[in-house]
Design a protein around this motif. Structure first.
Motif, PDB file in Angstrom:
ATOM      1  N   THR A  82       0.781  -1.086  -0.088  1.00  0.00           N
ATOM      2  CA  THR A  82      -0.086  -0.226  -0.112  1.00  0.00           C
ATOM      3  C   THR A  82       0.860   1.252   0.027  1.00  0.00           C
ATOM      4  OG1 THR A  82      -1.680  -1.146   1.442  1.00  0.00           O
ATOM      5  CG2 THR A  82      -2.202   1.045   1.246  1.00  0.00           C
ATOM      6  N   PRO A  83       0.638   2.134  -0.875  1.00  0.00           N
ATOM      7  CA  PRO A  83       1.431   3.332  -1.031  1.00  0.00           C
ATOM      8  C   PRO A  83       1.253   4.300   0.107  1.00  0.00           C
ATOM      9  CG  PRO A  83      -0.116   3.614  -2.704  1.00  0.00           C
ATOM     10  CD  PRO A  83      -0.333   2.107  -2.066  1.00  0.00           C
ATOM     11  N   ASP A  84       1.290   4.111   1.256  1.00  0.00           N
ATOM     12  CA  ASP A  84       0.949   5.042   2.404  1.00  0.00           C
ATOM     13  C   ASP A  84       2.223   5.485   3.048  1.00  0.00           C
ATOM     14  OD1 ASP A  84       1.560   2.679   3.690  1.00  0.00           O
ATOM     15  OD2 ASP A  84      -0.542   2.717   4.615  1.00  0.00           O
ATOM     16  N   GLY A  85       3.442   5.044   2.900  1.00  0.00           N
ATOM     17  CA  GLY A  85       4.685   5.179   3.502  1.00  0.00           C
ATOM     18  C   GLY A  85       4.877   4.363   4.775  1.00  0.00           C
ATOM     19  N   HIS A  86       3.967   3.445   4.963  1.00  0.00           N
ATOM     20  CA  HIS A  86       4.451   2.570   5.938  1.00  0.00           C
ATOM     21  C   HIS A  86       5.315   1.289   5.449  1.00  0.00           C
ATOM     22  CE1 HIS A  86       1.106   5.029   7.748  1.00  0.00           C
ATOM     23  NE2 HIS A  86       1.899   4.829   8.847  1.00  0.00           N
ATOM     24  N   THR A  87       5.586   1.130   4.486  1.00  0.00           N
ATOM     25  CA  THR A  87       6.492  -0.122   3.811  1.00  0.00           C
ATOM     26  C   THR A  87       7.388   0.811   2.840  1.00  0.00           C
ATOM     27  OG1 THR A  87       4.588  -1.621   3.816  1.00  0.00           O
ATOM     28  CG2 THR A  87       6.682  -2.036   2.341  1.00  0.00           C
ATOM     29  N   LEU A  88       8.733   0.789   3.142  1.00  0.00           N
ATOM     30  CA  LEU A  88      10.105   1.197   2.448  1.00  0.00           C
ATOM     31  C   LEU A  88      10.915   0.010   2.020  1.00  0.00           C
ATOM     32  CD1 LEU A  88      10.700   4.180   4.711  1.00  0.00           C
ATOM     33  CD2 LEU A  88       8.982   4.086   2.723  1.00  0.00           C
ATOM     34  N   GLY A  89      11.652   0.272   1.362  1.00  0.00           N
ATOM     35  CA  GLY A  89      12.875  -0.800   0.858  1.00  0.00           C
ATOM     36  C   GLY A  89      14.163   0.133   0.745  1.00  0.00           C
ATOM     37  N   ILE A  90      15.124  -0.791   1.295  1.00  0.00           N
ATOM     38  CA  ILE A  90      16.547  -0.399   1.010  1.00  0.00           C
ATOM     39  C   ILE A  90      17.207  -1.340   0.330  1.00  0.00           C
ATOM     40  CG2 ILE A  90      16.906  -1.009   3.228  1.00  0.00           C
ATOM     41  CD1 ILE A  90      18.806   1.044   3.588  1.00  0.00           C
ATOM     42  N   PRO A 105      11.248   6.760  -5.584  1.00  0.00           N
ATOM     43  CA  PRO A 105      12.461   7.053  -4.958  1.00  0.00           C
ATOM     44  C   PRO A 105      12.329   7.911  -3.771  1.00  0.00           C
ATOM     45  CG  PRO A 105      12.802   7.306  -7.209  1.00  0.00           C
ATOM     46  CD  PRO A 105      11.444   7.265  -7.238  1.00  0.00           C
ATOM     47  N   VAL A 106      13.111   7.514  -2.651  1.00  0.00           N
ATOM     48  CA  VAL A 106      13.091   8.229  -1.355  1.00  0.00           C
ATOM     49  C   VAL A 106      14.296   9.141  -1.306  1.00  0.00           C
ATOM     50  CG1 VAL A 106      12.858   8.445   0.994  1.00  0.00           C
ATOM     51  CG2 VAL A 106      11.319   7.002  -0.446  1.00  0.00           C
ATOM     52  N   ILE A 107      15.377   8.644  -1.243  1.00  0.00           N
ATOM     53  CA  ILE A 107      16.731   8.993  -1.015  1.00  0.00           C
ATOM     54  C   ILE A 107      17.926   8.290  -1.439  1.00  0.00           C
ATOM     55  CG2 ILE A 107      17.078   8.485   1.524  1.00  0.00           C
ATOM     56  CD1 ILE A 107      18.360  11.184   2.050  1.00  0.00           C
ATOM     57  N   LEU A 108      18.716   8.934  -1.906  1.00  0.00           N
ATOM     58  CA  LEU A 108      20.087   8.087  -2.407  1.00  0.00           C
ATOM     59  C   LEU A 108      21.235   8.608  -1.014  1.00  0.00           C
ATOM     60  CD1 LEU A 108      22.166   6.920  -4.397  1.00  0.00           C
ATOM     61  CD2 LEU A 108      22.785   8.834  -5.301  1.00  0.00           C
ATOM     62  N   VAL A 157      23.672   2.854  -1.957  1.00  0.00           N
ATOM     63  CA  VAL A 157      22.690   2.355  -1.174  1.00  0.00           C
ATOM     64  C   VAL A 157      21.362   3.294  -1.059  1.00  0.00           C
ATOM     65  CG1 VAL A 157      21.699   1.930   1.094  1.00  0.00           C
ATOM     66  CG2 VAL A 157      24.002   1.180   0.509  1.00  0.00           C
ATOM     67  N   GLY A 158      20.237   3.040  -1.704  1.00  0.00           N
ATOM     68  CA  GLY A 158      19.195   3.951  -1.849  1.00  0.00           C
ATOM     69  C   GLY A 158      17.857   3.514  -1.222  1.00  0.00           C
ATOM     70  N   GLY A 203      32.486   2.364   3.614  1.00  0.00           N
ATOM     71  CA  GLY A 203      32.837   2.891   2.143  1.00  0.00           C
ATOM     72  C   GLY A 203      31.895   3.761   1.511  1.00  0.00           C
ATOM     73  N   LEU A 204      30.764   4.171   2.249  1.00  0.00           N
ATOM     74  CA  LEU A 204      29.831   5.118   1.694  1.00  0.00           C
ATOM     75  C   LEU A 204      30.184   6.976   1.781  1.00  0.00           C
ATOM     76  CD1 LEU A 204      26.498   3.179   2.607  1.00  0.00           C
ATOM     77  CD2 LEU A 204      27.455   3.730   0.236  1.00  0.00           C
ATOM     78  N   MET A 205      30.048   7.398   0.539  1.00  0.00           N
ATOM     79  CA  MET A 205      30.392   8.673   0.663  1.00  0.00           C
ATOM     80  C   MET A 205      28.942   9.347   0.376  1.00  0.00           C
ATOM     81  SD  MET A 205      33.727   8.630  -2.207  1.00  0.00           S
ATOM     82  CE  MET A 205      33.891  10.265  -2.463  1.00  0.00           C
ATOM     83  N   LEU A 206      28.382  10.086   1.385  1.00  0.00           N
ATOM     84  CA  LEU A 206      27.324  10.630   1.606  1.00  0.00           C
ATOM     85  C   LEU A 206      26.835  11.427   0.413  1.00  0.00           C
ATOM     86  CD1 LEU A 206      26.539  11.582   5.509  1.00  0.00           C
ATOM     87  CD2 LEU A 206      26.090   9.605   4.192  1.00  0.00           C
ATOM     88  N   THR A 207      25.641  11.256   0.040  1.00  0.00           N
ATOM     89  CA  THR A 207      24.950  12.174  -0.947  1.00  0.00           C
ATOM     90  C   THR A 207      23.954  12.772  -0.425  1.00  0.00           C
ATOM     91  OG1 THR A 207      23.755  10.380  -1.991  1.00  0.00           O
ATOM     92  CG2 THR A 207      25.777  10.814  -3.155  1.00  0.00           C
ATOM     93  N   SER A 208      22.799  11.884  -0.094  1.00  0.00           N
ATOM     94  CA  SER A 208      21.589  12.223   0.831  1.00  0.00           C
ATOM     95  C   SER A 208      21.030  13.558   0.274  1.00  0.00           C
ATOM     96  CB  SER A 208      21.992  12.565   2.274  1.00  0.00           C
ATOM     97  OG  SER A 208      23.005  13.725   2.526  1.00  0.00           O
ATOM     98  N   GLY A 209      20.695  13.624  -1.132  1.00  0.00           N
ATOM     99  CA  GLY A 209      19.924  14.880  -1.751  1.00  0.00           C
ATOM    100  C   GLY A 209      18.509  14.532  -1.864  1.00  0.00           C
ATOM    101  N   PRO A 210      17.861  15.326  -2.646  1.00  0.00           N
ATOM    102  CA  PRO A 210      16.170  15.178  -2.932  1.00  0.00           C
ATOM    103  C   PRO A 210      16.069  13.752  -3.527  1.00  0.00           C
ATOM    104  CG  PRO A 210      17.109  16.598  -4.565  1.00  0.00           C
ATOM    105  CD  PRO A 210      18.355  16.237  -3.491  1.00  0.00           C
TER     106      PRO A 210
END
Length: 325
Positions: free
Chosen positions: A84-92, A118-121, A253-254, A290-297
């Motif tokens: 259900t597209p209500d924000g209560h299930t996310l994937g990574i 997409p939510v965030i990189l 990772v996104g 080993g992750l270089m942060l991006t964390s943009g829109p």
């Protein structure tokens, strides 16, 4: 279409929009499932568990991390796509599951670009182009010259057929005009060890996995696949610097949600997660992975997904690389 049918469709659409808007205003109102389509212990799982506590405090609801490995990441990802597209299930997940798998699979239970929002990189990790220390080449140029002088005499290791490393090397070797033999292994660890032992002479691997062997002098880093130099390997040039501007080899990772998740919810999740990963302690923990942060829109992750699916699909077709799933 008759007017009454059109009015009925518009009315139904308005009801759905109103319901989603109301859900966004009260979000979240129950526990949030964060599905990792991979086994515990990998980078995506580590990031998920790093986010778990802070996200619970920020949103005021429990965050439950669920590992759902299987079918090269498709099992868990499909659960998110059909939720259900209500924000209560996310994937990574990582680049392989999100962009490589769709590019090389002959059939998919979902459409990555249409069924996921997409939510965030979170961050990127450049891959290293590596040679066994006994190979008499200290640069990419020298390795290319050796391979041209000795066609099909060099082997390269990958974590498996149709893996990201397989696609990267197939693409680059075509540009370089060299023929080297592919040897697939069952995972990144065995592929690195094969190159360390000299069973194979070349590989492309995450810098995190390769770093100890580079430090020990058993592997030689010839180039980085990032668009900029990796601060952990400041003396290693990028592939662009070496004359291959179209060769980018990074894993990342996104986080994503089901398509149709209200924009307000996606923006809220994006803002909260970006805030969490930018905290100094969390940033340091991610750097160790080993992750270089991006964390943009959200659009940043969307662009990466669409660009990479096209790129890897083109490479897979050109090199006849596919997997029946």
């Amino acid at each position: 279409m008759p007017n009454f049918v059109l009015r009925l469709c518009l009315g139904s659409l308005m009801v759905v929009v109103a319901a989603l808007s109301a859900a966004a205003q009260t979000y979240p109102n129950k526990p949030i499932r964060l599905i990792v389509p991979l086994a515990a212990g990998g980078a995506a799982d580590i990031v998920a568990r790093l986010l778990q506590g802070p996200l619970e405090r920020a949103l005021g609801q429990p965050v439950i991390v669920e590992n759902k490995p299987g079918a090269s990441g498709m099992l868990g990802t499909d659960m998110v796509a059909k939720a259900t597209p209500d924000g209560h299930t996310l994937g990574i997940s990582m680049a392989t599951q999100t962009t490589v798998t769709p590019a090389v699979s002959t059939s998919m239970p979902y459409d990555t670009e249409k069924d996921l929002a997409p939510v965030i990189l979170v961050g990127k990790s450049p891959m290293l182009f590596l040679a066994n220390a006994a190979v008499p080449a200290k640069t990419i140029g020298e390795f290319v010259a050796l391979a041209k002088a000795n066609p099909e005499q060099f082997n390269y290791a990958t974590p498996g057929a149709a893996s990201q490393a397989h696609l990267v090397i197939a693409y680059w070797s075509g540009l370089a005009g060299i023929k080297i033999q592919h040897v697939p292994y069952k995972g990144g660890g065995p592929a690195v060890l094969a190159t360390v032992s000299g069973e194979t002479q070349f590989t492309v691997m995450s810098s995190l996995l390769a770093a100890p062997h580079v430090a020990a002098g058993k592997l030689r880093a010839l180039a980085t696949g990032g668009l900029t130099r990796d601060p952990r390997f400041p003396d290693v040039p990028t592939m662009a610097e070496l004359g291959y501007p179209d060769v980018e080899a990074v894993t990342w990772v996104g986080i994503y949600a089901p398509a149709g998740t209200p924009r307000e919810i996606v923006q809220k999740l994006n803002a909260e997660i970006a805030k969490i990963v930018r905290e100094p302690d969390n940033k340091a923990k991610l750097d160790k992975q080993g992750l270089m942060l991006t964390s943009g829109p959200p659009e940043e992750l969307g662009k990466v997904i669409s660009t990479e699916i096209k790129r890897w699909s083109d490479v897979a077709r050109a090199n006849n690389i596919s997997v029946k799933r």
